[in-house]
Design an enzyme around this catalytic site. Structure first.
Site, PDB file in Angstrom:
ATOM      1  N   MET A  26       0.837  -1.204   0.000  1.00 61.44           N
ATOM      2  CA  MET A  26       0.000   0.000   0.000  1.00 61.44           C
ATOM      3  C   MET A  26       0.873   1.256   0.000  1.00 61.44           C
ATOM      4  O   MET A  26       0.402   2.348   0.349  1.00 61.44           O
ATOM      5  CB  MET A  26      -0.935   0.004   1.216  1.00 61.44           C
ATOM      6  N   GLY A  27       2.134   1.102  -0.381  1.00 61.06           N
ATOM      7  CA  GLY A  27       3.028   2.261  -0.419  1.00 61.06           C
ATOM      8  C   GLY A  27       3.499   2.655   0.970  1.00 61.06           C
ATOM      9  O   GLY A  27       3.415   1.872   1.913  1.00 61.06           O
ATOM     10  N   ALA A  28       3.989   3.918   1.085  1.00 62.14           N
ATOM     11  CA  ALA A  28       4.657   4.369   2.317  1.00 62.14           C
ATOM     12  C   ALA A  28       5.746   3.342   2.661  1.00 62.14           C
ATOM     13  O   ALA A  28       5.791   2.798   3.766  1.00 62.14           O
ATOM     14  CB  ALA A  28       3.671   4.571   3.466  1.00 62.14           C
ATOM     15  N   HIS A  30       9.091   1.160   3.366  1.00 65.20           N
ATOM     16  CA  HIS A  30      10.190   1.206   4.335  1.00 65.20           C
ATOM     17  C   HIS A  30      11.085  -0.014   4.110  1.00 65.20           C
ATOM     18  O   HIS A  30      10.878  -0.773   3.147  1.00 65.20           O
ATOM     19  CB  HIS A  30       9.651   1.267   5.764  1.00 65.20           C
ATOM     20  N   HIS A  33       9.469  -3.413   3.340  1.00 66.32           N
ATOM     21  CA  HIS A  33       9.063  -3.589   1.942  1.00 66.32           C
ATOM     22  C   HIS A  33      10.293  -3.846   1.056  1.00 66.32           C
ATOM     23  O   HIS A  33      10.253  -4.646   0.124  1.00 66.32           O
ATOM     24  CB  HIS A  33       8.350  -2.333   1.432  1.00 66.32           C
ATOM     25  N   GLN A  57     -10.372  -2.694   2.226  1.00 65.85           N
ATOM     26  CA  GLN A  57      -9.913  -3.334   3.454  1.00 65.85           C
ATOM     27  C   GLN A  57      -9.920  -2.393   4.658  1.00 65.85           C
ATOM     28  O   GLN A  57      -9.462  -2.763   5.727  1.00 65.85           O
ATOM     29  CB  GLN A  57      -8.530  -3.957   3.258  1.00 65.85           C
TER      30      GLN A  57
END
Ligand code: AMP
Length: 292
Positions: A26-28, A30, A33, A57
């Site tokens: 979902m991005g963001a 770190h 990931h 979700q």
């Protein structure tokens, strides 16, 4: 590296002969990931990362609108990780209308996270099934931080006959022990200190298990009820944090790693200690695996 939505992805995918690994996010992004991307890189010829904050979700009153979306930073991280294609659809592209037909997560999706977030895992599995259809990967890489999600994706791959190799990577932690999460940016300094009770509790449980469990003669040094004793070691740490007003505990349970059913006395095989707590307005989850 290419960036695109559905049409671009289809064109790109149709032109690829080799194997493809998918990392859904979902991005963001770190370092957690990033570890998934590195694993994907070594597991297939091409790597696709999806960046999509999936509205399905999120429950009412959850953080969908505020979820961090640092798109440029995310693209830079994907580029540095050697990703081949970033699939970044808009909500309207992914859901031209809200899907009538969805994946149902069943019993395993109704407990723990699912009990506190009704419909959450139906939303997760629906978007993961869509991503599997769109990307058509040979390999999918997920983090074991979201362990219930991982168990459900594994179940869905089996139950719905996706021909995808699923890889799970251990929880990546910050130096202080807190599991990395896109939601950690919500924590104030004080809340972040309070949140450390979670990894401390998991460590207390691991230490208790090492004290009580002798693999060469299972059960010999054991407490009367080993799962309960292990759980209690973590609960003692969290109870203190709750009493200090540092967090609210949602659940803390030692479960079988396949079924997510609570471990009974005499449990053998793989287990997971699952925990979720709210620190201020931020929901945090964590877990640690154990073998018996
Ligand atoms: P998210 O963007 O939070 O939906 O997560 C995307 C993927 O990254 C999921 O498979 C997560 O389990 C994984 N992930 C998130 N945080 C971590 C972490 N600290 N360690 C390992 N994997 C993670």
């Amino acid at each position: 590296m290419e960036i695109g939505a559905l049409d671009e992805l289809r064109t790109w995918r149709n032109a690829r002969q080799g194997s493809v690994a998918l990392v859904p996010t979902m991005g963001a992004l770190h370092s957690g990931h990033r570890a998934l991307m590195d694993k994907a890189r070594e597991s297939a010829d091409f790597v696709v990362v999806s960046l999509f904050v999936n509205p399905l979700q999120f429950g009412a009153g959850e953080d969908y609108a505020h979820y961090p979306r640092p798109f440029d930073d995310d693209i830079a991280l994907c580029e540095s990780a050697g990703v081949d294609f970033v699939f970044a659809p808009t909500e309207a592209q992914m859901y031209p209308s809200m899907p009538e037909v969805r994946v149902s997560a069943g019993r395993m999706g109704a407990v723990f996270e699912g009990a506190s977030r009704p419909g959450h895992f139906d939303g997760v599995l629906t978007v993961v099934a869509k991503l599997f259809s769109l990307v058509d990967p040979n390999v999918a890489v997920f983090g074991l931080k979201d362990i219930q999600q991982f168990c459900l994706v594994r179940r869905m791959i089996g139950d719905l006959n996706f021909t995808i190799d699923l890889i799970g990577l251990p929880v990546v932690r910050d130096a202080d022990g807190l599991a990395m999460s896109s939601r950690n940016v919500y924590l104030s300094n004080e809340e972040r200190r309070a949140a450390l009770a979670i990894p401390e509790a998991l460590k207390a449980a691991t230490d208790r298990k090492a004290d009580l469990w002798d693999p060469s003669s299972p059960g010999q040094r054991g407490a009367a009820n080993l799962p309960a004793a292990i759980e209690q070691a973590a609960r003692d740490v969290l109870d203190r944090a709750v009493a200090a007003g540092d967090l609210e505990l949602d659940y803390l349970t030692l479960v079988d790693a396949e079924t997510l059913l609570p471990c009974r006395e005499g449990h053998r095989g793989s287990a997971l200690l699952l925990v979720s707590a709210n620190v201020g307005r931020t929901r945090l989850i964590d877990n640690v695996p154990m073998e018996f």
